[in-house]
Write an enzyme that holds these catalytic residues in place. Structure first.
Site, PDB file in Angstrom:
ATOM      1  N   LYS A 149       0.928  -1.292  -0.139  1.00 56.25           N
ATOM      2  CA  LYS A 149       0.037  -0.259   0.106  1.00 56.25           C
ATOM      3  C   LYS A 149       0.645   1.042  -0.111  1.00 56.25           C
ATOM      4  O   LYS A 149       2.367   1.194   0.970  1.00 56.25           O
ATOM      5  CB  LYS A 149      -1.002  -0.115   0.976  1.00 56.25           C
ATOM      6  CG  LYS A 149      -0.445   0.077   2.237  1.00 56.25           C
ATOM      7  CD  LYS A 149       0.559   0.195   2.837  1.00 56.25           C
ATOM      8  CE  LYS A 149       0.393   1.709   3.513  1.00 56.25           C
ATOM      9  NZ  LYS A 149       1.855   2.186   3.792  1.00 56.25           N
ATOM     10  N   TYR A 234      -4.526   4.669   6.167  1.00 53.12           N
ATOM     11  CA  TYR A 234      -5.257   3.491   7.363  1.00 53.12           C
ATOM     12  C   TYR A 234      -6.169   4.176   8.328  1.00 53.12           C
ATOM     13  O   TYR A 234      -7.285   3.375   8.554  1.00 53.12           O
ATOM     14  CB  TYR A 234      -4.023   3.256   8.476  1.00 53.12           C
ATOM     15  CG  TYR A 234      -2.848   1.851   8.173  1.00 53.12           C
ATOM     16  CD1 TYR A 234      -3.180   0.935   8.287  1.00 53.12           C
ATOM     17  CD2 TYR A 234      -1.619   2.743   7.964  1.00 53.12           C
ATOM     18  CE1 TYR A 234      -1.900   0.328   7.839  1.00 53.12           C
ATOM     19  CE2 TYR A 234      -0.615   1.977   7.488  1.00 53.12           C
ATOM     20  CZ  TYR A 234      -0.620   0.212   7.256  1.00 53.12           C
ATOM     21  OH  TYR A 234       0.082   0.058   6.954  1.00 53.12           O
TER      22      TYR A 234
HETATM   23  P1  NAD Z   1      12.117   1.676   2.315  1.00 51.20           P
HETATM   24  O1  NAD Z   1      12.702   3.016   1.990  1.00 51.20           O
HETATM   25  O2  NAD Z   1      12.815   0.612   3.424  1.00 51.20           O
HETATM   26  O3  NAD Z   1      12.827   1.011   1.143  1.00 51.20           O
HETATM   27  C1  NAD Z   1      12.408   1.211   0.279  1.00 51.20           C
HETATM   28  C2  NAD Z   1      12.959   0.358  -1.110  1.00 51.20           C
HETATM   29  O4  NAD Z   1      13.208   0.619  -2.695  1.00 51.20           O
HETATM   30  C3  NAD Z   1      15.036   0.298  -1.133  1.00 51.20           C
HETATM   31  O5  NAD Z   1      15.250  -0.782  -1.079  1.00 51.20           O
HETATM   32  C4  NAD Z   1      15.634   0.470  -1.746  1.00 51.20           C
HETATM   33  O6  NAD Z   1      16.608   0.293  -2.241  1.00 51.20           O
HETATM   34  C5  NAD Z   1      14.347   0.802  -2.847  1.00 51.20           C
HETATM   35  N1  NAD Z   1      14.269   1.522  -3.828  1.00 51.20           N
HETATM   36  C6  NAD Z   1      14.250   1.082  -5.433  1.00 51.20           C
HETATM   37  N2  NAD Z   1      14.757   2.121  -6.302  1.00 51.20           N
HETATM   38  C7  NAD Z   1      14.462   3.232  -5.114  1.00 51.20           C
HETATM   39  C8  NAD Z   1      14.079   4.639  -5.756  1.00 51.20           C
HETATM   40  N3  NAD Z   1      14.458   5.163  -6.986  1.00 51.20           N
HETATM   41  N4  NAD Z   1      14.368   5.184  -4.196  1.00 51.20           N
HETATM   42  C9  NAD Z   1      14.679   4.985  -3.548  1.00 51.20           C
HETATM   43  N5  NAD Z   1      14.651   3.400  -3.042  1.00 51.20           N
HETATM   44  C10 NAD Z   1      14.931   2.910  -3.965  1.00 51.20           C
HETATM   45  O7  NAD Z   1      10.635   2.001   2.612  1.00 51.20           O
HETATM   46  P2  NAD Z   1       9.833   0.961   3.160  1.00 51.20           P
HETATM   47  O8  NAD Z   1       9.392   1.129   4.141  1.00 51.20           O
HETATM   48  O9  NAD Z   1      10.629  -0.841   2.706  1.00 51.20           O
HETATM   49  O10 NAD Z   1       8.390   0.017   2.205  1.00 51.20           O
HETATM   50  C11 NAD Z   1       8.062   0.490   0.556  1.00 51.20           C
HETATM   51  C12 NAD Z   1       7.115   0.116   0.396  1.00 51.20           C
HETATM   52  O11 NAD Z   1       6.269  -0.661   1.343  1.00 51.20           O
HETATM   53  C13 NAD Z   1       5.628   1.417   0.101  1.00 51.20           C
HETATM   54  O12 NAD Z   1       5.203   1.612  -0.890  1.00 51.20           O
HETATM   55  C14 NAD Z   1       5.679   1.954   2.009  1.00 51.20           C
HETATM   56  O13 NAD Z   1       4.676   2.668   2.154  1.00 51.20           O
HETATM   57  C15 NAD Z   1       5.514  -0.381   1.785  1.00 51.20           C
HETATM   58  N6  NAD Z   1       5.350  -0.019   3.682  1.00 51.20           N
HETATM   59  C16 NAD Z   1       3.849  -0.450   3.908  1.00 51.20           C
HETATM   60  C17 NAD Z   1       3.336  -0.774   4.995  1.00 51.20           C
HETATM   61  C18 NAD Z   1       2.646  -1.709   5.903  1.00 51.20           C
HETATM   62  O14 NAD Z   1       2.222  -1.833   6.723  1.00 51.20           O
HETATM   63  N7  NAD Z   1       2.247  -2.456   5.586  1.00 51.20           N
HETATM   64  C19 NAD Z   1       4.906  -0.617   5.901  1.00 51.20           C
HETATM   65  C20 NAD Z   1       5.895   0.244   5.632  1.00 51.20           C
HETATM   66  C21 NAD Z   1       6.097   0.335   4.052  1.00 51.20           C
END
Ligand code: NAD
Length: 383
Positions: A149, A234
């Site tokens: 999401k 949420y």
């Molecule tokens: P994060 O920044 O920790 O991870 C993002 C990943 O994408 C990294 O591995 C990064 O290297 C990669 N990436 C590839 N291309 C990129 C770019 N151009 N710029 C930045 N990063 C790039 O983020 P996250 O917290 O893991 O979030 C990822 C997804 O998961 C989002 O869509 C977020 O909304 C979702 N999320 C959902 C929940 C949940 O509870 N369901 C919780 C956190 C995040």
């Protein structure tokens, strides 16, 4: 802070600490408007012994700290491939989870995953603006897709994702973990069954204090928006699943302190009010500058609430019935991510529809676009 303890109410905590406190569920749920009609796990499809192979795209915080530890607890899924722009990180995670190093892909050779018969499902865990591209590429590679999401940054992208999966004959699910969380399901049922009277008003708050100003969440081109897209979603979900209705009207306000380096491009707070066909109103608040973690359904004779409401562990259902002390049933606190993945794997194995399909993700994106439209125009937007 103990990551397993419930977060303090409305305190200002980091995303990792805040979100790392949460947990889990059982039970296949329903799409948002159907959730209340189901009892816990009552219509879960029959179990199968087969474990589907998952490939994870994007080895960031959620993937490494929640999804990979979650999937190893699954009955119907296992991690078999990783897609990352960082070979060293991928190699290290592959070793940790017993993934064959030949199943490590990068963003350039990702499409060749079509030839890998070990991979049944691709889980897209990238910044929001990349969800559509990787979902569509995964579907074209013949894989089922689970996508985080918010589903995407526009309604048009959501529709393209749905169409790509349909064209490929593959299933699509959005990572709405709370649809598989026992306390959430119990609260929805209590409201639907009018255990404390008829629903009148909903209050839903979701927020945390965001850190590093350079992160993608604060870049509009990658996130699609600020706190609303990330955490306010949420509160929107809560308003929809607690009412069991779809909103017909929205009015909203946003604020950003442009002198704060974090809020140069996206909103810091987003508050919105939804009107539902029955007359129920929902007041939703979201923030990137303060902790908010509580949903309350106010009813004619009491209330039903989730507090904390969206943590990874320790979500708590509370009910206040007329003339009785508040009750908080002791429901299981299992891994929400394992539950969400297992539910989708079962849908694939039994060829049954996902309870959180692409259409559900699209509904939220459509409403969030209307929320932004209302905040910009100062007008009430009909949905
Ligand atoms: P994060 O920044 O920790 O991870 C993002 C990943 O994408 C990294 O591995 C990064 O290297 C990669 N990436 C590839 N291309 C990129 C770019 N151009 N710029 C930045 N990063 C790039 O983020 P996250 O917290 O893991 O979030 C990822 C997804 O998961 C989002 O869509 C977020 O909304 C979702 N999320 C959902 C929940 C949940 O509870 N369901 C919780 C956190 C995040």
């Amino acid at each position: 802070m103990n990551p397993l303890s419930p977060p303090a109410r409305a305190s200002s905590v980091s995303r990792r600490n805040f979100i790392a406190q949460s947990a889990a569920a059982l039970a296949a749920a329903g799409t948002v408007a159907q959730l209340g009609a189901r009892s816990l796990g009552a219509d879960a499809p029959p179990a199968s012994d087969r474990k589907l192979g998952y490939a994870f795209v994007g080895l960031g915080s959620l993937c490494m700290n929640q999804l990979l530890p979650g999937i190893v607890q699954c009955k119907h899924a296992r991690p078999v491939a990783l897609v990352s722009g960082h070979p060293d990180k991928a190699k290290q995670q592959a070793e940790k989870y017993g993934i064959n190093p030949k199943n490590i892909y990068n963003y350039q050779n990702f499409d060749s995953i079509k030839d890998n018969r070990e991979v049944d499902v691709v889980y897209v865990v990238l910044p929001n603006s990349m969800h559509a591209e990787y979902t569509i590429r995964a579907a074209r590679a013949g894989k089922h897709v689970q996508c985080e999401k918010p589903m995407a940054v526009s309604v048009a992208e959501c529709q393209q994702m749905i169409d790509a999966c349909k064209d490929a004959g593959r299933k699509l699910a959005i990572g709405y973990r709370l649809h598989y969380e026992a306390n959430t399901l119990a609260c929805i049922k209590a409201v639907k069954d009018q255990e404390a009277g008829k629903l009148q008003l909903i209050e839903a708050g979701a927020g945390f204090s965001i850190g590093d100003p350079s992160q993608w969440r604060l870049k509009k081109a990658l996130s699609g928006g600020g706190c609303l897209m990330d955490i306010g979603i949420y509160a929107l979900q809560a308003a929809r699943y607690l009412s069991g209705e779809e909103p017909i009207e929205v009015v909203a306000q946003t604020f950003a302190d442009r002198d704060d380096p974090r809020f140069k491009e996206v909103e810091q707070h987003c508050n919105f009010q939804l009107r539902f066909p029955s007359g129920v109103l929902a007041s939703c608040v979201s923030s990137y500058a303060t902790g908010l973690n509580r949903f309350v359904a106010h009813t004619t004779k009491g209330s039903a609430s989730l507090d904390p409401a969206l943590s990874y562990r320790g979500v708590k259902f509370r009910i206040q019935r007329p003339g009785q002390p508040e009750e908080s049933p002791n429901l299981p606190d299992i891994d929400q991510f394992a539950a969400e993945i297992d539910a989708f794997a079962q849908c694939i194995l039994t060829n049954t529809p996902s309870q959180t399909p692409g259409e559900e993700g699209l509904r939220d994106v459509r409403i969030m676009q209307a929320i932004y439209q209302s905040a910009e125009s100062g007008k009430t937007i009909k949905l």
